[in-house]
Design a protein around this motif. Structure first.
Motif, PDB file in Angstrom:
ATOM      1  N   UNK A   1     -10.855  17.456  -3.905  1.00 24.78           N
ATOM      2  CA  UNK A   1     -11.389  16.202  -4.446  1.00 24.78           C
ATOM      3  C   UNK A   1     -10.742  14.991  -3.778  1.00 24.78           C
ATOM      4  N   UNK A   2      -9.883  15.222  -2.778  1.00 26.70           N
ATOM      5  CA  UNK A   2      -9.112  14.176  -2.099  1.00 26.70           C
ATOM      6  C   UNK A   2      -8.104  13.532  -3.052  1.00 26.70           C
ATOM      7  N   UNK A   3      -7.843  14.179  -4.174  1.00 31.54           N
ATOM      8  CA  UNK A   3      -6.914  13.626  -5.151  1.00 31.54           C
ATOM      9  C   UNK A   3      -5.499  13.499  -4.642  1.00 31.54           C
ATOM     10  N   UNK A   4      -5.083  14.389  -3.731  1.00 35.10           N
ATOM     11  CA  UNK A   4      -3.716  14.303  -3.208  1.00 35.10           C
ATOM     12  C   UNK A   4      -3.555  13.035  -2.372  1.00 35.10           C
ATOM     13  N   UNK A   5      -4.567  12.715  -1.572  1.00 32.22           N
ATOM     14  CA  UNK A   5      -4.524  11.476  -0.797  1.00 32.22           C
ATOM     15  C   UNK A   5      -4.562  10.265  -1.726  1.00 32.22           C
ATOM     16  N   UNK A   6      -5.419  10.319  -2.744  1.00 33.24           N
ATOM     17  CA  UNK A   6      -5.539   9.194  -3.676  1.00 33.24           C
ATOM     18  C   UNK A   6      -4.220   8.979  -4.412  1.00 33.24           C
ATOM     19  N   UNK A   7      -3.583  10.063  -4.857  1.00 36.42           N
ATOM     20  CA  UNK A   7      -2.298   9.947  -5.528  1.00 36.42           C
ATOM     21  C   UNK A   7      -1.265   9.326  -4.602  1.00 36.42           C
ATOM     22  N   UNK A   8      -1.277   9.760  -3.352  1.00 40.02           N
ATOM     23  CA  UNK A   8      -0.367   9.222  -2.353  1.00 40.02           C
ATOM     24  C   UNK A   8      -0.629   7.730  -2.143  1.00 40.02           C
ATOM     25  N   UNK A   9      -1.892   7.359  -2.015  1.00 38.66           N
ATOM     26  CA  UNK A   9      -2.254   5.956  -1.821  1.00 38.66           C
ATOM     27  C   UNK A   9      -1.817   5.106  -3.008  1.00 38.66           C
ATOM     28  N   UNK A  10      -2.084   5.574  -4.202  1.00 38.86           N
ATOM     29  CA  UNK A  10      -1.732   4.817  -5.404  1.00 38.86           C
ATOM     30  C   UNK A  10      -0.230   4.652  -5.543  1.00 38.86           C
ATOM     31  N   UNK A  11       0.508   5.689  -5.183  1.00 40.52           N
ATOM     32  CA  UNK A  11       1.959   5.610  -5.311  1.00 40.52           C
ATOM     33  C   UNK A  11       2.544   4.602  -4.326  1.00 40.52           C
ATOM     34  N   UNK A  12       2.191   4.736  -3.082  1.00 34.98           N
ATOM     35  CA  UNK A  12       2.781   3.879  -2.059  1.00 34.98           C
ATOM     36  C   UNK A  12       2.452   2.414  -2.306  1.00 34.98           C
ATOM     37  N   UNK A  13       1.307   2.114  -2.882  1.00 35.40           N
ATOM     38  CA  UNK A  13       0.862   0.734  -3.029  1.00 35.40           C
ATOM     39  C   UNK A  13       1.766  -0.102  -3.919  1.00 35.40           C
ATOM     40  N   UNK A  14       2.580   0.532  -4.738  1.00 34.51           N
ATOM     41  CA  UNK A  14       3.454  -0.205  -5.630  1.00 34.51           C
ATOM     42  C   UNK A  14       4.860  -0.403  -5.073  1.00 34.51           C
ATOM     43  N   UNK A  15       5.115   0.074  -3.877  1.00 31.00           N
ATOM     44  CA  UNK A  15       6.452  -0.036  -3.315  1.00 31.00           C
ATOM     45  C   UNK A  15       6.350  -0.560  -1.892  1.00 31.00           C
ATOM     46  N   UNK A  16       7.469  -0.670  -1.245  1.00 28.11           N
ATOM     47  CA  UNK A  16       7.489  -1.041   0.171  1.00 28.11           C
ATOM     48  C   UNK A  16       7.607   0.228   0.994  1.00 28.11           C
ATOM     49  N   UNK A  17       6.758   0.408   2.003  1.00 27.90           N
ATOM     50  CA  UNK A  17       5.602  -0.384   2.416  1.00 27.90           C
ATOM     51  C   UNK A  17       4.499  -0.409   1.360  1.00 27.90           C
ATOM     52  N   UNK A  18       3.534  -1.288   1.567  1.00 38.55           N
ATOM     53  CA  UNK A  18       2.536  -1.532   0.535  1.00 38.55           C
ATOM     54  C   UNK A  18       1.418  -0.503   0.496  1.00 38.55           C
ATOM     55  N   UNK A  19       1.210   0.249   1.564  1.00 43.75           N
ATOM     56  CA  UNK A  19       0.130   1.227   1.564  1.00 43.75           C
ATOM     57  C   UNK A  19       0.491   2.417   2.434  1.00 43.75           C
ATOM     58  N   UNK A  20      -0.183   3.531   2.159  1.00 44.86           N
ATOM     59  CA  UNK A  20       0.031   4.723   2.968  1.00 44.86           C
ATOM     60  C   UNK A  20      -0.436   4.489   4.401  1.00 44.86           C
TER      61      UNK A  20
END
Length: 315
Positions: free
Chosen positions: A49-68
């Motif tokens: 379902x691409x959920x692993x990528x989405x989880x990764x994207x959502x996590x990184x967006x709240x920290x530095x760096x800002x996105x995966x």
């Protein structure tokens, strides 16, 4: 995109404790990223379902760096990821063909491998007038990769796509590319910190110790006492409620053992209680938010048994 390696190192420094990086690791990572011949990262998607990528994207967006995108495209040379890249078709195929010719890339695979109908249930891309299936590209690229990392239970063990009648004949990656070995970061979705950890270890040239299911022991094997493995149940903050204070209704779970609501923690080995959703501590994992463990890191997930069916064995 212009991103300094400093930003990626900043991120690794912030989460060093949660992903098990020592000061020496951070120093080695700095040296590895300064090397212009640092390996490419090729990330392919199969039946998932691409959920692993989405989880990764959502996590990184709240920290530095800002996105995966910043982490992988700017710091560790991601050259292919269907969720975040803008090119497709011939351009996509050319990038992968170039990688195969030169080797020295880390292959990250998300999703199981469909084998029925000649693999046409999952076409990865089209190239030179031909549809290239996920099964075909995985088999080819695994042979030339320096390492193969399976992100998520679907690629590690088949997961939800392989459950039930499985009409598309989905199998786990390791079965498809045997005898090429895989590093399995299971979970539905995979813990973003664990995916980062695996890639960092490979960049550092470290040997990753694996359990019998191909999962890093540093992430999935807990211990209580000398030389004894244990499960999420054994380290669960609600274990004391197992005998006499079990929840029987999803509206009344706070502080109660969730075994009667289908918790699979008694059979699940993973350090989920160490960090989830980018935050350390027991409040930021499934049980911490009053949800039963569904055993999503295990090879048997999701199994034919209802998630809400009571599990009564164990102690």
């Amino acid at each position: 995109m212009n991103l300094s390696r400093r930003r990626f190192l900043e991120y690794c420094g912030i989460v060093a404790g949660t992903i098990g990086l020592t000061p020496e690791d951070l120093l080695g990572l700095n040296e590895a990223l300064a090397n212009p011949s640092a390996p490419e990262v090729i990330w392919l998607h199969g039946s998932s379902c691409t959920g692993c990528s989405v989880s990764f994207l959502n996590y990184i967006s709240d920290t530095a760096p800002e996105s995966v995108v910043e982490v992988l495209a700017g710091s560790i040379n991601l050259t292919h990821h269907a969720t975040v890249m803008t090119f497709a078709g011939e351009s996509c195929g050319a990038v992968l063909e170039h990688a195969v010719k030169h080797g020295n890339y880390i292959l990250v695979l998300e999703g199981g491998v469909p084998t029925a109908f000649d693999g046409l249930c999952c076409v990865a891309y089209s190239y030179k007038g031909r549809e290239i299936t996920y099964a075909e590209v995985v088999a080819e690229m695994a042979l030339h990769a320096s390492h193969v990392v399976c992100a998520g239970t679907c690629s590690c063990f088949g997961g939800i796509p392989a459950a039930g009648s499985n009409p598309s004949g989905v199998i786990r990656v390791a079965e498809h590319i045997a005898p090429v070995g895989t590093i399995n970061i299971s979970g539905c979705p995979a813990n973003p910190n664990w995916v980062v950890w695996a890639i960092v270890q490979l960049l550092l040239g470290n040997t990753v110790a694996l359990d019998s299911d191909g999962r890093p022991t540093a992430l999935y094997t807990q211990s209580v006492g000398q030389n004894s493995k244990t499960t999420i149940h054994q380290t669960c903050p609600r274990k004391s409620s197992y005998q006499n204070n079990r929840a029987t209704d999803i509206d009344d779970t706070v502080g109660k053992c969730l075994v009667n609501l289908g918790c699979r923690g008694q059979w699940t080995e993973a350090k989920c209680n160490g960090c989830w959703n980018g935050t350390e501590g027991n409040g930021h994992w499934c049980i911490g938010v009053n949800s039963p463990c569904i055993g999503c890191v295990e090879p048997e997930f999701p199994s034919s048994q209802s998630f809400f069916q009571s599990y009564s064995s164990g102690s």
